[in-house]
Design a protein around this motif. Structure first.
Motif, mmCIF file in Angstrom:
data_model
loop_
_atom_site.group_PDB
_atom_site.id
_atom_site.type_symbol
_atom_site.label_atom_id
_atom_site.label_comp_id
_atom_site.label_asym_id
_atom_site.label_seq_id
_atom_site.Cartn_x
_atom_site.Cartn_y
_atom_site.Cartn_z
ATOM 1 N N MET A 1 -3.105 -10.199 -24.769
ATOM 2 C CA MET A 1 -2.385 -11.227 -23.995
ATOM 3 C C MET A 1 -2.299 -10.785 -22.535
ATOM 4 O O MET A 1 -1.895 -9.671 -22.237
ATOM 5 N N SER A 2 -2.719 -11.638 -21.640
ATOM 6 C CA SER A 2 -2.744 -11.281 -20.225
ATOM 7 C C SER A 2 -1.344 -11.332 -19.628
ATOM 8 O O SER A 2 -0.463 -12.042 -20.112
ATOM 9 N N ALA A 3 -1.160 -10.556 -18.552
ATOM 10 C CA ALA A 3 0.135 -10.538 -17.877
ATOM 11 C C ALA A 3 0.373 -11.862 -17.171
ATOM 12 O O ALA A 3 -0.566 -12.511 -16.704
ATOM 13 N N PRO A 4 1.606 -12.321 -17.100
ATOM 14 C CA PRO A 4 1.897 -13.603 -16.446
ATOM 15 C C PRO A 4 1.601 -13.531 -14.951
ATOM 16 O O PRO A 4 1.756 -12.490 -14.326
ATOM 17 N N PHE A 5 1.170 -14.676 -14.392
ATOM 18 C CA PHE A 5 0.897 -14.762 -12.968
ATOM 19 C C PHE A 5 2.219 -14.813 -12.214
ATOM 20 O O PHE A 5 3.094 -15.623 -12.525
ATOM 21 N N ARG A 6 2.384 -13.930 -11.266
ATOM 22 C CA ARG A 6 3.629 -13.863 -10.513
ATOM 23 C C ARG A 6 3.547 -14.740 -9.279
ATOM 24 O O ARG A 6 2.626 -14.607 -8.464
ATOM 25 N N PHE A 7 4.509 -15.635 -9.120
ATOM 26 C CA PHE A 7 4.524 -16.514 -7.962
ATOM 27 C C PHE A 7 4.764 -15.676 -6.708
ATOM 28 O O PHE A 7 5.661 -14.830 -6.688
ATOM 29 N N PRO A 8 3.971 -15.868 -5.660
ATOM 30 C CA PRO A 8 4.097 -15.015 -4.460
ATOM 31 C C PRO A 8 5.379 -15.281 -3.682
ATOM 32 O O PRO A 8 5.930 -16.383 -3.720
ATOM 33 N N ARG A 9 5.816 -14.276 -2.963
ATOM 34 C CA ARG A 9 6.947 -14.416 -2.056
ATOM 35 C C ARG A 9 6.412 -14.712 -0.658
ATOM 36 O O ARG A 9 5.492 -14.053 -0.187
ATOM 37 N N PHE A 10 6.998 -15.687 -0.005
ATOM 38 C CA PHE A 10 6.552 -16.088 1.316
ATOM 39 C C PHE A 10 7.584 -15.681 2.369
ATOM 40 O O PHE A 10 8.792 -15.677 2.116
ATOM 41 N N PHE A 11 7.059 -15.360 3.567
ATOM 42 C CA PHE A 11 7.894 -14.943 4.681
ATOM 43 C C PHE A 11 7.489 -15.742 5.921
ATOM 44 O O PHE A 11 6.391 -16.310 5.982
ATOM 45 N N VAL A 12 8.371 -15.768 6.916
ATOM 46 C CA VAL A 12 8.106 -16.520 8.149
ATOM 47 C C VAL A 12 8.257 -15.576 9.342
ATOM 48 O O VAL A 12 9.219 -14.800 9.410
ATOM 49 N N THR A 13 7.308 -15.639 10.261
ATOM 50 C CA THR A 13 7.378 -14.807 11.464
ATOM 51 C C THR A 13 8.351 -15.406 12.474
ATOM 52 O O THR A 13 8.705 -16.588 12.408
#
Length: 265
Positions: A1-13
């Motif tokens: 069973m593959s590892a779950p896809f982790r939703f990325p964290r977004f940042f703002v400059t």
């Protein structure tokens, strides 16, 4: 069973002066590209207007401006115009190779000459060898340096006259950064030729698009991107084909402008 896809964290400059439109400020949203799913994430973000820089994917997120528009060329339907065909014949003797993303002194020297000729005082003007190596080699996705050389002589590689850092995505080629010998009278139009070569490569590989980054209506520095048709832009309704208006001409001059087909690059 593959590892779950982790939703990325977004940042703002933080806001900073816009390098393209005087009096405007720019701000970017970005996320890190890392881990076993970096390529899939980069592909997905590329389809919604993100660009890659080393291990980061970013796109403009300006508060009071939406001038930057993601554009891509429909490679399978592209037909070069007369000027572009002439340019392809002029540079047909160049030897082209897709190299692994490894920086060389020869590439860096060409980049320095290019920046001095085309972008003196720009944001990359102070780039040193280590900065360039990071730009090329720090990539979590499938990346190439496409080199363009003068014909070899007796087995000795010819002079490097152009290069492009290029990502291969699931639906096309993304031109991250290209540079070339901008002072050569014999090799005029190299920037345009490099884009034409990428369109050819994508079409031959069965890839539908070549991503050219951002286009700004009214920016002379980005006007050349409108010379490759059909071209699509990213809109709130998705990717749509469009016809950029000729720069600096009145409406009744548009037909004559198309006939001139100027070459940028």
């Amino acid at each position: 069973m593959s590892a779950p896809f982790r939703f990325p964290r977004f940042f703002v400059t933080s806001p900073s002066p816009c390098p393209y439109l005087p009096g405007k400020s720019e701000r970017k949203v970005f996320t890190e590209l890392s881990g076993p799913h970096a390529s899939e994430l980069n592909d997905a973000l590329g389809r919604i207007g993100f660009r890659r820089s080393q291990g980061v994917a970013y796109r403009p997120s300006c508060v009071d401006c939406q001038a930057c528009v993601s554009v891509r060329v429909a490679a399978q339907r592209f037909e070069p115009n007369a000027t572009q065909r002439k340019l392809m014949r002029r540079h047909a003797d160049l030897e082209i190779a897709a190299c692994r993303p490894w920086s060389t002194d020869e590439q860096f020297e060409l980049l320095r000459r290019y920046l001095g000729a085309r972008h003196p005082g720009g944001g990359m003007a102070d780039m040193d060898e280590l900065d360039y190596a990071d730009m090329v080699e720090q990539t979590p996705v499938q990346t190439f340096v496409i080199e363009y050389r003068e014909p070899s002589v007796d087995g000795t590689p010819g002079k490097l006259v152009g290069a492009c850092l290029t990502d291969q995505q699931g639906d096309g080629l993304s031109m991250i950064y290209s540079f070339f010998d901008a002072d050569s009278a014999e090799r005029r139009g190299l920037g345009t030729y490099i884009i034409l070569d990428h369109i050819r490569r994508a079409a031959e590989a069965g890839l539908p698009y070549v991503y050219l980054g951002y286009w700004i209506d009214g920016s002379d520095r980005m006007a050349y991107k409108a010379n490759f048709r059909p071209i699509e832009k990213l809109t709130p309704a998705g990717w749509l084909e469009f016809e950029p208006a000729p720069r600096g001409l009145k409406p009744f001059d548009e037909r004559r402008a198309k006939a001139r087909e100027p070459v940028f690059g």
